[in-house]
Design a protein around this motif. Structure first.
Motif, PDB file in Angstrom:
ATOM      1  N   SER A 176      10.511 -23.878 -19.565  1.00 11.25           N
ATOM      2  CA  SER A 176       9.944 -24.628 -20.439  1.00 11.25           C
ATOM      3  C   SER A 176      11.053 -24.287 -21.938  1.00 11.25           C
ATOM      4  N   LYS A 191       9.116 -30.919 -29.315  1.00  7.36           N
ATOM      5  CA  LYS A 191       7.284 -30.069 -29.777  1.00  7.36           C
ATOM      6  C   LYS A 191       6.710 -30.108 -28.275  1.00  7.36           C
ATOM      7  N   THR A 195       7.294 -26.366 -26.546  1.00  7.74           N
ATOM      8  CA  THR A 195       6.974 -25.550 -27.374  1.00  7.74           C
ATOM      9  C   THR A 195       5.312 -25.867 -26.974  1.00  7.74           C
ATOM     10  N   LEU A 196       5.272 -26.279 -27.015  1.00  8.93           N
ATOM     11  CA  LEU A 196       3.082 -26.309 -26.205  1.00  8.93           C
ATOM     12  C   LEU A 196       3.528 -26.027 -25.259  1.00  8.93           C
ATOM     13  N   TYR A 232       5.285 -24.116 -23.307  1.00 11.37           N
ATOM     14  CA  TYR A 232       5.565 -23.016 -23.263  1.00 11.37           C
ATOM     15  C   TYR A 232       5.037 -21.471 -24.343  1.00 11.37           C
ATOM     16  N   SER A 233       4.222 -21.600 -25.004  1.00 13.19           N
ATOM     17  CA  SER A 233       4.059 -20.996 -26.192  1.00 13.19           C
ATOM     18  C   SER A 233       2.087 -21.279 -25.165  1.00 13.19           C
ATOM     19  N   VAL A 234       1.436 -22.784 -24.692  1.00 12.77           N
ATOM     20  CA  VAL A 234       0.047 -22.385 -25.036  1.00 12.77           C
ATOM     21  C   VAL A 234       0.083 -23.192 -23.145  1.00 12.77           C
ATOM     22  N   LEU A 235       0.516 -23.646 -23.065  1.00 12.54           N
ATOM     23  CA  LEU A 235       0.223 -23.776 -21.402  1.00 12.54           C
ATOM     24  C   LEU A 235       0.271 -22.900 -20.727  1.00 12.54           C
ATOM     25  N   THR A 236       1.784 -22.307 -20.660  1.00 12.14           N
ATOM     26  CA  THR A 236       1.715 -21.847 -19.178  1.00 12.14           C
ATOM     27  C   THR A 236       1.176 -19.789 -19.499  1.00 12.14           C
ATOM     28  N   PRO A 237       0.089 -19.614 -20.998  1.00 19.10           N
ATOM     29  CA  PRO A 237      -0.585 -18.440 -20.811  1.00 19.10           C
ATOM     30  C   PRO A 237      -2.276 -19.094 -20.644  1.00 19.10           C
ATOM     31  N   PHE A 238      -2.070 -20.329 -20.750  1.00 20.85           N
ATOM     32  CA  PHE A 238      -3.185 -21.066 -20.642  1.00 20.85           C
ATOM     33  C   PHE A 238      -3.584 -20.989 -19.187  1.00 20.85           C
ATOM     34  N   ASN A 240      -2.152 -19.380 -16.624  1.00 19.61           N
ATOM     35  CA  ASN A 240      -1.576 -17.587 -15.701  1.00 19.61           C
ATOM     36  C   ASN A 240      -2.938 -17.595 -15.043  1.00 19.61           C
TER      37      ASN A 240
END
Length: 107
Positions: free
Chosen positions: A53, A71, A74-75, A77-83, A85
């Motif tokens: 991403s 958008k 960005t969403l 790699y910043s929100v869904l990937t850590p979610f 993980n």
């Protein structure tokens, strides 16, 4: 410049994992190899989600890319990937795999 930095770190990780996989292949027990491959695959999935991403966002030409797509990535790699993980890492656990199969309707 961002493309160079992104690709350099990505290829460094891939080179590191090549060395890790070479070492794992030399593990004498099949159970040990399976456990090591499980750990490596979980980490590689997270790395590919993140770097994929990031590459779409920062490496692709900006003029041809729709603003909505930027958008979304960005969403991602910043929100869904850590979610995702913790979920990806918890699927290494046999009980978690069995519970997921049960929820999804598998046997």
């Amino acid at each position: 410049m961002s493309s160079l930095l992104i690709f350099a770190t990505f290829f460094y990780i891939i080179a590191s994992y090549t060395l890790v996989l070479r070492a794992v292949i030399q593990v004498p027990s099949a159970a040990g190899r399976k456990k090591a491959f499980s750990t490596c695959s979980s980490h590689l999935v997270v790395v590919f989600l993140f770097y994929g991403s990031v590459m779409i966002t920062y490496v692709s030409p900006g003029s041809g890319q729709a603003e909505d797509m930027q958008k979304f990535t960005t969403l991602f790699y910043s929100v869904l990937t850590p979610f995702f993980n913790p979920m990806i890492y918890s699927l290494r656990n046999k009980e978690m795999k069995d519970a997921l199969k049960k929820v999804l309707g598998g046997s």
